[in-house]
Each structure stands twice: as C-alpha cells, then as structure tokens.
Write a protein that holds these residues in place. Structure first.
Motif, PDB file in Angstrom:
ATOM      1  N   UNK A   1      -0.321  -4.080   3.815  1.00  0.00           N
ATOM      2  CA  UNK A   1       1.074  -3.842   4.201  1.00  0.00           C
ATOM      3  C   UNK A   1       2.015  -4.954   3.756  1.00  0.00           C
ATOM      4  N   UNK A   2       1.565  -6.202   3.719  1.00  0.00           N
ATOM      5  CA  UNK A   2       2.461  -7.317   3.427  1.00  0.00           C
ATOM      6  C   UNK A   2       2.189  -7.938   2.054  1.00  0.00           C
ATOM      7  N   UNK A   3       0.949  -8.287   1.789  1.00  0.00           N
ATOM      8  CA  UNK A   3       0.632  -9.067   0.583  1.00  0.00           C
ATOM      9  C   UNK A   3       0.613  -8.157  -0.654  1.00  0.00           C
ATOM     10  N   UNK A   4      -0.236  -7.149  -0.630  1.00  0.00           N
ATOM     11  CA  UNK A   4      -0.334  -6.171  -1.716  1.00  0.00           C
ATOM     12  C   UNK A   4      -0.592  -6.846  -3.062  1.00  0.00           C
ATOM     13  N   UNK A   5      -1.288  -7.935  -3.037  1.00  0.00           N
ATOM     14  CA  UNK A   5      -1.632  -8.662  -4.266  1.00  0.00           C
ATOM     15  C   UNK A   5      -3.070  -9.141  -4.120  1.00  0.00           C
ATOM     16  N   UNK A   6      -4.027  -8.544  -4.869  1.00  0.00           N
ATOM     17  CA  UNK A   6      -5.431  -8.935  -4.694  1.00  0.00           C
ATOM     18  C   UNK A   6      -5.691 -10.399  -5.019  1.00  0.00           C
ATOM     19  N   UNK A   7      -4.905 -10.971  -5.933  1.00  0.00           N
ATOM     20  CA  UNK A   7      -5.114 -12.382  -6.256  1.00  0.00           C
ATOM     21  C   UNK A   7      -4.758 -13.275  -5.047  1.00  0.00           C
ATOM     22  N   UNK A   8      -3.624 -12.993  -4.414  1.00  0.00           N
ATOM     23  CA  UNK A   8      -3.246 -13.758  -3.229  1.00  0.00           C
ATOM     24  C   UNK A   8      -4.210 -13.505  -2.069  1.00  0.00           C
ATOM     25  N   UNK A   9      -4.628 -12.257  -1.943  1.00  0.00           N
ATOM     26  CA  UNK A   9      -5.583 -11.947  -0.872  1.00  0.00           C
ATOM     27  C   UNK A   9      -6.891 -12.689  -1.081  1.00  0.00           C
ATOM     28  N   UNK A  10      -7.347 -12.744  -2.330  1.00  0.00           N
ATOM     29  CA  UNK A  10      -8.571 -13.479  -2.613  1.00  0.00           C
ATOM     30  C   UNK A  10      -8.407 -14.966  -2.297  1.00  0.00           C
TER      31      UNK A  10
ATOM     32  N   UNK B   1     -15.730 -11.751  -4.449  1.00  0.00           N
ATOM     33  CA  UNK B   1     -14.992 -11.046  -3.395  1.00  0.00           C
ATOM     34  C   UNK B   1     -14.740  -9.642  -3.944  1.00  0.00           C
ATOM     35  N   UNK B   2     -15.703  -8.780  -3.723  1.00  0.00           N
ATOM     36  CA  UNK B   2     -15.768  -7.506  -4.468  1.00  0.00           C
ATOM     37  C   UNK B   2     -14.587  -6.590  -4.172  1.00  0.00           C
ATOM     38  N   UNK B   3     -14.136  -6.543  -2.920  1.00  0.00           N
ATOM     39  CA  UNK B   3     -13.083  -5.597  -2.557  1.00  0.00           C
ATOM     40  C   UNK B   3     -11.808  -5.870  -3.338  1.00  0.00           C
ATOM     41  N   UNK B   4     -11.346  -7.109  -3.324  1.00  0.00           N
ATOM     42  CA  UNK B   4     -10.103  -7.435  -4.024  1.00  0.00           C
ATOM     43  C   UNK B   4     -10.321  -7.522  -5.534  1.00  0.00           C
ATOM     44  N   UNK B   5     -11.539  -7.830  -5.950  1.00  0.00           N
ATOM     45  CA  UNK B   5     -11.843  -7.806  -7.379  1.00  0.00           C
ATOM     46  C   UNK B   5     -11.722  -6.385  -7.915  1.00  0.00           C
ATOM     47  N   UNK B   6     -12.196  -5.416  -7.118  1.00  0.00           N
ATOM     48  CA  UNK B   6     -12.071  -4.019  -7.525  1.00  0.00           C
ATOM     49  C   UNK B   6     -10.609  -3.601  -7.563  1.00  0.00           C
ATOM     50  N   UNK B   7      -9.811  -4.014  -6.582  1.00  0.00           N
ATOM     51  CA  UNK B   7      -8.377  -3.712  -6.594  1.00  0.00           C
ATOM     52  C   UNK B   7      -7.709  -4.291  -7.837  1.00  0.00           C
ATOM     53  N   UNK B   8      -8.075  -5.536  -8.185  1.00  0.00           N
ATOM     54  CA  UNK B   8      -7.465  -6.160  -9.364  1.00  0.00           C
ATOM     55  C   UNK B   8      -7.830  -5.407 -10.627  1.00  0.00           C
ATOM     56  N   UNK B   9      -9.055  -4.925 -10.730  1.00  0.00           N
ATOM     57  CA  UNK B   9      -9.463  -4.170 -11.921  1.00  0.00           C
ATOM     58  C   UNK B   9      -8.696  -2.859 -12.019  1.00  0.00           C
ATOM     59  N   UNK B  10      -8.494  -2.218 -10.863  1.00  0.00           N
ATOM     60  CA  UNK B  10      -7.711  -0.987 -10.903  1.00  0.00           C
ATOM     61  C   UNK B  10      -6.285  -1.255 -11.334  1.00  0.00           C
ATOM     62  N   UNK B  11      -5.683  -2.350 -10.858  1.00  0.00           N
ATOM     63  CA  UNK B  11      -4.320  -2.692 -11.272  1.00  0.00           C
ATOM     64  C   UNK B  11      -4.279  -3.049 -12.747  1.00  0.00           C
ATOM     65  N   UNK B  12      -5.326  -3.732 -13.260  1.00  0.00           N
ATOM     66  CA  UNK B  12      -5.357  -4.081 -14.679  1.00  0.00           C
ATOM     67  C   UNK B  12      -5.493  -2.844 -15.554  1.00  0.00           C
ATOM     68  N   UNK B  13      -6.189  -1.827 -15.066  1.00  0.00           N
ATOM     69  CA  UNK B  13      -6.271  -0.582 -15.828  1.00  0.00           C
ATOM     70  C   UNK B  13      -4.932   0.114 -15.895  1.00  0.00           C
ATOM     71  N   UNK B  14      -4.161   0.014 -14.792  1.00  0.00           N
ATOM     72  CA  UNK B  14      -2.833   0.644 -14.796  1.00  0.00           C
ATOM     73  C   UNK B  14      -1.818  -0.183 -15.558  1.00  0.00           C
ATOM     74  N   UNK B  15      -2.005  -1.496 -15.564  1.00  0.00           N
ATOM     75  CA  UNK B  15      -1.071  -2.389 -16.252  1.00  0.00           C
ATOM     76  C   UNK B  15      -1.863  -3.256 -17.221  1.00  0.00           C
ATOM     77  N   UNK B  16      -1.851  -2.924 -18.531  1.00  0.00           N
ATOM     78  CA  UNK B  16      -2.646  -3.689 -19.502  1.00  0.00           C
ATOM     79  C   UNK B  16      -2.251  -5.158 -19.614  1.00  0.00           C
ATOM     80  N   UNK B  17      -1.042  -5.513 -19.155  1.00  0.00           N
ATOM     81  CA  UNK B  17      -0.633  -6.915 -19.260  1.00  0.00           C
ATOM     82  C   UNK B  17      -1.399  -7.820 -18.295  1.00  0.00           C
ATOM     83  N   UNK B  18      -2.017  -7.212 -17.301  1.00  0.00           N
ATOM     84  CA  UNK B  18      -2.778  -7.992 -16.323  1.00  0.00           C
ATOM     85  C   UNK B  18      -4.193  -8.211 -16.827  1.00  0.00           C
ATOM     86  N   UNK B  19      -4.688  -9.417 -16.645  1.00  0.00           N
ATOM     87  CA  UNK B  19      -6.084  -9.744 -16.972  1.00  0.00           C
ATOM     88  C   UNK B  19      -6.784 -10.212 -15.711  1.00  0.00           C
TER      89      UNK B  19
END
Length: 893
Positions: free
Chosen positions: A715-724, A760-778
């Motif tokens: 609800x607040x952070x919505x950023x897997x990197x910050x959550x990690x 940290x698999x949960x947020x790592x998976x979220x980051x991978x999904x975001x990277x698939x949607x946004x190619x600029x993210x690594x």
C-alpha cells in the motif's frame, strides 16, 4: 608549473597513503604497531619538506634538484619501511597462534623456574673448588651467633603478668559457697555461747556441749552427789526443798547402773562440776533449768555434727572440722568471715602466679590472717583460703613480646674480624653457612643462570603445551586466541602463588573456571599437566599438592554441568570438604597425623578446606567479569540471557508480538534438533531468542506483526528494492542492538548467520515482473540477497533451517482450512509436511548456505523429521465438541 606538478604528485601520494592507511585500519593492524606514530610523523615531515621546497624563493636550481632527489629518496625509504611493517604485521596476524604458544612457554618457564635465574656456583654443603683467602680486613657480622644471643635474651626476659578477672570471680564464688556451708552448719548448732559466760565459762560451755554421753551422765551424778552431801552436812532439809528435789528427779535423766568411771583427773569435767555447783549455791534459780538448756544445746550440737559429716561426704573440699567450726563463738565466727574476705582480697590483688610453691602460698596466707582473724580461728581460715585460692595471674602476651623484642634489640651484633690473607675456606673442604656468608661479603660468590636446567624445564613445559594443543584439536570446542590467553593467565596463577610461599593455591578456582568456560576435558587436561610439572620443579608439600589438585579435579569435572550460581556455590563447599579430607587422609597414610602433632595436622586440613572454599568464592565473583571481558558463554550465562525478563526480550515481546511468537516456535524447533544432533542446546535457545531483534526497527514491515492489517509494502512502498532493503535492515539493526546491549559474540552470530546470503524471493520475484514490464529496469540478485555470512556453526545452521521451516509449517497450517471448505489439520498428512520440509532443506543445501556450518547432507532428513514431530506435538488432534443451534438444540460439528 612545477608547483602544479608538485601538487598533483602530492595529491597522488596522499591518496595512496590514505588507501594504505584505510587498509591497515580495516585489518586492525595499524593500532597494533608500536611504531605507528613514528611512521606517521615521518610521513608528515616529508609532506612539509615538499611544501617548503616548492614554496622557497631560492633560485639555486642545483640546490633544488638536490632537495628533490633527497625528498624522493626519503619517500622511497618511508614506503619501504611501511611495506616491511605491513608484511611483519601480516606475518604476526597469520602466526598469532604460535605467538600465543611462545608466550605461554616463556611465561610458564619464567614463573616455574624462577629459582634458576640467580643460582650460585658454590653452595653450602658442597666442597670448595679452590682455597679462597680474604682480599682485605673486614668486620663481618655472625648472624647465627647474634640471633642465638638475642633469642636467649628474649627468652630470659621477664614475663609481664596480668590479673585474670574471671579467675578472681570464680575464687570469690567458691569462697562464699564454703562460708555459706559453715553458716548453715552453725545455724543448726544454735547460738554459742548458749548461756551466760559469767556463770559458765566459754570453755565449760564448749565442754558441756561436746563431751561424750558417758561423761555427761557422770557429770550429772557428780552434781547430784555434791548436792546431797551438802544437804547432809548442814541438815537443812525442809519441806520447801522437797518439791525441788522431786522436780530434779523428774527432769534429770536417770543414771544408768554401770560401772563408775573416775573423771576426777579430767580438768574440764571437774571445772564443769564446780561451776554448776557454784551456780546452784549462789543463784536462787533451780539448777534443773540449766541442765535442761545444756541438754538442748547438746542435741543441736549432735545434729550439726551429723550435717557436717554429711557435707564432707558430698563436697570434695573437706575444710571444716567439728572442733574448729563449732567451737568458735558467734563473735569470733563473724570476725573470721570478714578477715577471710579481706585476706583473700589482698592476696588476689597481689596475684598468685603459675607454679608458685605450695609452702610460699601457705606462708603468705598465714601472714595475712594474723592481722584479720582471731587466733583460735586461724587454722580454720587457712584451710578455707588454701582450698579456694588458685593462680590468678596470666601472661600478657603483647607486653611480654614487646619487652622481649626490646631486650633482643638491645643486644649488639656479634662481629668477627677477618684479616687480610686469612683463609676463608680451603680447597675440597665443605662450605659452611659462615664460609658462604664471608664469601658473599667479599663478593666472591658468583651467580649465574642455570641455562641447562631452564632448557630442561622449558622442554617439559613444551611437551605439556603440545599435549594441550592436541587435546584442544580433538575436542568439540575451538579456542580463540583470547581463550588461550585466559587459560594461560589462570594457569599462571597457581605457580605464581607457590613461588610467593603460599601453599593454599588457586587450584579450586582454576578447575572451577576452566571447567565452567571450556568443559571438563580441557580443564582436566590443564590440571593434570600442571600437577607433575609443579611436583618436580617446586618445593611444595606433596600432601598439600594432592589436596589442592583434588579440589581442582572436582571443580573441572562438575562445573559445566551446573546451571545456576547457587549450584556453583554448593560445588565450592564440596571442593572445600574434598581438599581438607584428602590432606587429612594423606597425612594419616604417611603416619604424620598421630603423636603430639595431630592438632597441627587437623589445623592444616581445616586451612586447606577454607582455602578451597575461599578460592571458589573468588572464582564465582570473577566469573561474570571474565565472561564479559573475554566474551565467553557458559551454560549459566546462556540461561540468564534466555530469561524472558531481559530488557531486550521484553521489548521484543511488547513491540513485535508476532515476531516474538515466531521466535518462540523457532526456538522450540531448533532446540529439539540441537538436542538430537548433540549440539549446544543452551546456545541454540539463547541465540534463537535474539536472532530477530532487529525487526523492532520497523515492526510493521514484517507480516507477522501486521495482525491482519494492510501490508505497507503493497500500500505505501510499492517498490521491491526498498522493501528488500527494509527486510535486510533487520539484520544490521539487530547487530547494532546486540552490540549496544553487550550480547556475546556467539549470540550475535545468530543474527546475520540465520539468514546467510539467502535470496529474498518474494520481492525478487516482484522485481523480475517489473523488469519484464519495463525493460529499462535491471534486477541484480545482490540487491535481494542478505549480506551474510552464511552459518559458521552447526547451531546457527540449525536455526537457519528452523526459521525457514517454521514459516513453511505455518503456511501449511493456514492452508489446511481454506475459506469455504470444511478441512481440518488432520487432512494434512505427515508425508506432505515432511516432503515440503525436505524440499526446503534441499534448496538451502543446493544454495550453498550450509557448506561452512558443519552439518552433513545425511543430517538434513533427520532434521526434517524432528521438525515434523515437534509440529505434530503442537497441533495434536482434539475431540469434536458438539455445537449448539440457535434454538439450543445440539448438533455435531
């Protein structure tokens, strides 16, 4: 231009020096250097010379070039020195174990072999290597003769005596008791004189009261005969005298018809008859009344005599005699008692010393009584005083010792004149103590270090250290350098006290502390190796050595099994009894406990027992401080750290209740596994309780503390990197809290190692999904992995597995009853739970998280089975209770 070049060069050098400085600082080597300040001064001096060189206004180029070359040479020299210094530090750091062992060898050899440093080449009792003469004339004190004379003077000095007040009180009590007995006997006898002394003299009354019955009967007959003869001679028999005669016949006992005895030669008898006859003739009173009064006095006298005989059979002090006590008048007895008290007071004030001859005391008593007691009572008073008087002077130890010391100090030293060329000792002659004293006075005694003996001792100690190292490598306990240092310090305490002449050494403290800190194997090894070394190297009583070693062995064997300070205190009492008993038994076996010295043996046994208890108390007092300073964890300290009332654990339970419940479940799983695998259960328990304390920095960042509320990560952070980062931060924050609360390093290790370098698999998976949607993210896996290290011990490895499996078992429990379905926990089979846990453990093993933990692959399946068994115990089956309908009817659930 040159200034610019110099500044660039200086900047490069400063950057290089700063990099080297940070490297040394990071490795912890810079602060170890004793010459680090000198090197920094040289570097600073070089910089200043560079600045002065380029800012100077001189135009002499050749001079400037010389200064530049000198500066470069100096810089190279400093670099070379720094490099050598760094290499030396690296070598010392790598070989620090050998350094500690070398320190142990040198220190133990130095302390135990202290007598080998300053040994003389010639010794008392050995033959002289050559004839030695006096190099010059000198007066040398003969200390032996001086000491003997001073001892003789001190022994012959007068003793200072003091009055023993309790003895005086006892003497006065005994004296008063005897006088009270005399008063009681005289009270039975009645007053004396019992008649008017002007009529009957004192001697006559004394005779009439104590004469035998035969004399008394004869006396009555004689008085009656005298009366009849007088009446016949005068012819005056009137009617008025008849009644008197009749009364006399009634009151006077009838004389027995026995053969008459002639008492005319007894002066007391004839005097009594004459005085009675005179009383009858001169007095108008009837003589029969006097006779009756005499008869009563005789009866009382007989009773008093009987009581006196009874008293003599009961009391040991037979001081009273009939003729002495009862023949005194009341006035004489009163003066006698007062005179006895006064005489006793004077004699006791003057004092009666021990060993005073009996005749001198008798003469002193007679002399005192002459002034205070009637002459007729002197013998009785003397007997009374001699019966109670005892020596009442005791030695004043302190004053006597001071007088003896003063007398001894006044004795001048005995000086012996040794002339030039006089032979001190001839070649081959035995060196006496006096010869050695003279040689020392002339500085002819050479002292040397017994290197050969020191090398032998060092060899023995080196063998002992080698055995200790071998035992250390074969026990399940890895010693750090600080641990080896503590073992060395505790070991050194025993020979250090022996060298100072104290037989009551720290064996009990050594065994108790080493056994508590490192277990019975290492502690018994140290005690067992130290025993033969001290036995062959130091002059110490074998009974004392065995007694102390017995206490050390008991403490070493039992200390680590105890779980409270109270139990350790009881162990101290057991150590005390052991030391005292062993000393006494050894003395009995060698035959020194019998004879006149038995009380000395008992006293020494008591002192050894007290020393064992005393050093145990010292060990108990030092134990918490040593645990803090040397970062040790003992079972007792781990039990104290696992107390839920500790401030950090109370905060954890209050601020993060979900994490606290999770911690308790993980601790239960980990404890069960640690117990089955033979690990340190107390360490696992305490370490698990603190492994997630870092979650207190952001409790709502972890789902177990959200209590069903919204997840802030969604609800607040919505950023897997910050959550990690938030999730990873609970490790770093936990270490900060642990250091702030001074938790042991062994406990701190559970905080990072229970996560290792896991993903940290949960947020790592979220980051991978975001990277698939946004190619600029690594996505970099390092951003979603914990910083580690991976588990370095079996205990931390077990906690890692328990932490992961607890979450899986909780999720399995939650999935057992989904919404809208009527499933129960019994529907989840043991095989399903075991399969899931084996998959988790296999994943951890394949991720190389357990390669340094010491756990084996075979133990993974065993750990999984243990976790499932514990989980089933928590979630056992329950009976189905009937449920009530709305109308109150019962239905089955």
């Amino acid at each position: 231009m040159k200034i610019k070049q110099f500044l660039q060069f200086l900047t490069q050098q400063l950057t290089n020096w700063r990099r080297q400085y940070k490297g040394l600082r990071r490795k912890g080597k810079l602060m170890r250097s004793p010459n680090s300040k000198t090197h920094r001064r040289e570097l600073l001096r070089t910089v200043l010379k560079n600045i002065i060189l380029f800012l100077s206004k001189t135009n002499d180029k050749s001079e400037r070039r010389k200064q530049e070359r000198a500066l470069q040479s100096k810089t190279k020299s400093v670099k070379t020195k720094s490099t050598i210094y760094t290499v030396a530090l690296d070598w010392v750091h790598e070989q620090r174990s050998l350094v500690i062992l070398a320190i142990a060898l040198v220190s133990l050899t130095g302390v135990i072999g202290h007598k080998l440093y300053n040994q003389t080449q010639i010794q008392v009792g050995n033959p002289a290597p050559q004839t030695i003469t006096a190099p010059y004339t000198a007066n040398i004190e003969d200390q032996k003769k001086t000491e003997s004379q001073r001892q003789a003077v001190s022994q012959t000095s007068l003793q200072v005596l003091m009055i023993n007040v309790p003895m005086n009180e006892q003497i006065n009590e005994n004296l008063q008791r005897l006088l009270d007995d005399g008063n009681e006997i005289r009270a039975v006898a009645g007053a004396f004189p019992f008649f008017d002394p002007l009529v009957l003299s004192i001697s006559t009354q004394r005779y009439l009261r104590s004469c035998p019955d035969s004399e008394w009967q004869a006396l009555l007959i004689a008085v009656e005969n005298t009366k009849n003869q007088h009446q016949k001679g005068t012819g005056q028999t009137t009617a008025s005298s008849a009644p008197n005669q009749e009364h006399q016949r009634r009151t006077t006992p009838t004389p027995q018809k026995t053969k008459p005895v002639d008492f005319s030669q007894n002066t007391d008898f004839t005097q009594a008859v004459a005085e009675l006859e005179s009383y009858r003739l001169t007095s108008k009173k009837n003589l029969s009344l006097v006779i009756s009064q005499i008869s009563q006095a005789r009866q009382r006298y007989t009773q008093a005599t009987a009581k006196l005989l009874q008293l003599e059979t009961v009391t040991p002090e037979a001081v009273y005699e009939e003729s002495l006590l009862l023949n005194l008048s009341d006035e004489e007895w009163g003066k006698t008692q007062m005179g006895i008290h006064q005489s006793a007071e004077r004699i006791l004030t003057q004092g009666i010393p021990q060993g005073l001859p009996k005749n001198i005391l008798q003469d002193a008593v007679s002399l005192q009584l002459q002034s205070f007691v009637p002459e007729s009572a002197e013998s009785l008073a003397k007997k009374l005083l001699l019966a109670v008087l005892k020596p009442n002077l005791q030695k004043d130890e302190e004053q006597t010792r001071e007088n003896a010391q003063k007398a001894a100090a006044g004795v001048p030293p005995v000086m012996v004149k040794v002339r030039y060329g006089e032979v001190i000792v001839r070649k081959g002659a035995q060196i006496t103590a006096w010869n050695f004293k003279v040689l020392e006075h002339y500085h002819l005694v050479r002292r040397e270090v017994k290197w050969r003996e020191l090398v032998k001792l060092a060899g023995v100690i080196a063998i002992a250290i080698g055995i200790f190292v071998w035992v250390e490598r074969h026990v399940n306990y890895e010693l750090r350098q600080r641990d080896r240092l503590l073992v060395l310090l505790l070991t050194l305490s025993v020979p250090a006290l022996v060298t100072m002449g104290l037989p009551y050494t720290t064996w009990s403290a050594l065994g108790l502390l080493l056994g508590s800190f490192y277990g019975p194997t290492l502690a018994l090894t140290v005690v067992g190796l130290l025993l033969p070394i001290l036995a062959i190297s130091l002059d110490i009583s074998k009974a004392a050595l065995l007694a102390c070693v017995g206490g050390g062995i008991l403490g070493s064997y039992i200390a680590q099994r105890l779980r409270s300070r109270e139990e350790l205190a009881l162990l101290g009492v057991a150590i005390a009894l052991t030391q005292g008993s062993i000393y006494l038994v050894v003395k009995i076996l060698i035959g020194q406990a019998f004879g006149s010295t038995w009380y000395l043996v008992l006293r020494e046994a008591g002192l050894f027992a007290l020393s064992g208890l005393g050093w145990s108390v010292v060990a108990l007092g030092l134990s918490p401080y040593l645990e803090k300073v040397f970062d040790l964890v003992t079972p007792i300290r781990l039990a104290e750290l696992a107390n839920p009332n500790r401030p950090l654990l109370k905060r954890l339970a209050t601020e993060t209740p979900g994490t606290f419940q999770h911690t308790l479940l993980v601790a239960t799983l980990a404890e069960a596994a640690a117990k089955q695998l033979g690990c340190n259960v107390e360490l696992v328990r305490a370490g698990t309780l603190y492994h997630d304390i870092g979650k207190m920095h952001d409790p709502l960042g972890f789902i177990e503390n959200q209590m069903g509320g919204p997840n802030k990560h969604d609800t607040e952070i919505k950023d897997p990197w910050k959550s990690a980062e938030i999730i990873k931060k609970h490790v770093t924050e936990g270490l900060v809290m642990a250091r702030k609360h001074l938790l042991p390093t062994a406990i701190q290790a559970f905080i990072p190692e229970h996560q290792g370098t896991m993903l940290i698999a949960y947020f790592h998976h979220q980051a991978q999904q975001m990277a698939q949607a946004d190619p600029s993210l690594t996505v970099d896996d390092a951003d979603f992995r914990y910083d580690g290290p991976i588990p370095q011990s079996r205990e931390t490895g077990i906690v890692m597995l328990a932490d992961s499996c607890e979450a899986a078992l909780r999720s399995l429990e939650a999935s057992a009853k989904p919404l809208g379905e009527k499933r129960s926990l019994k529907d989840v089979s043991t095989e399903q739970a075991l399969t899931m846990l084996n998959n988790i453990l296999r994943a951890k093993w394949q991720d190389n998280q357990l390669v340094d933990s010491g756990l084996t692959r075979e133990e993974m399946s065993k750990i999984a089975q243990i976790f499932v068994d514990v989980w089933q115990q928590f979630h056992h089956k329950r009976i189905a209770y009937p449920k009530l309908k709305a109308n109150g009817a019962v239905r089955n659930s």
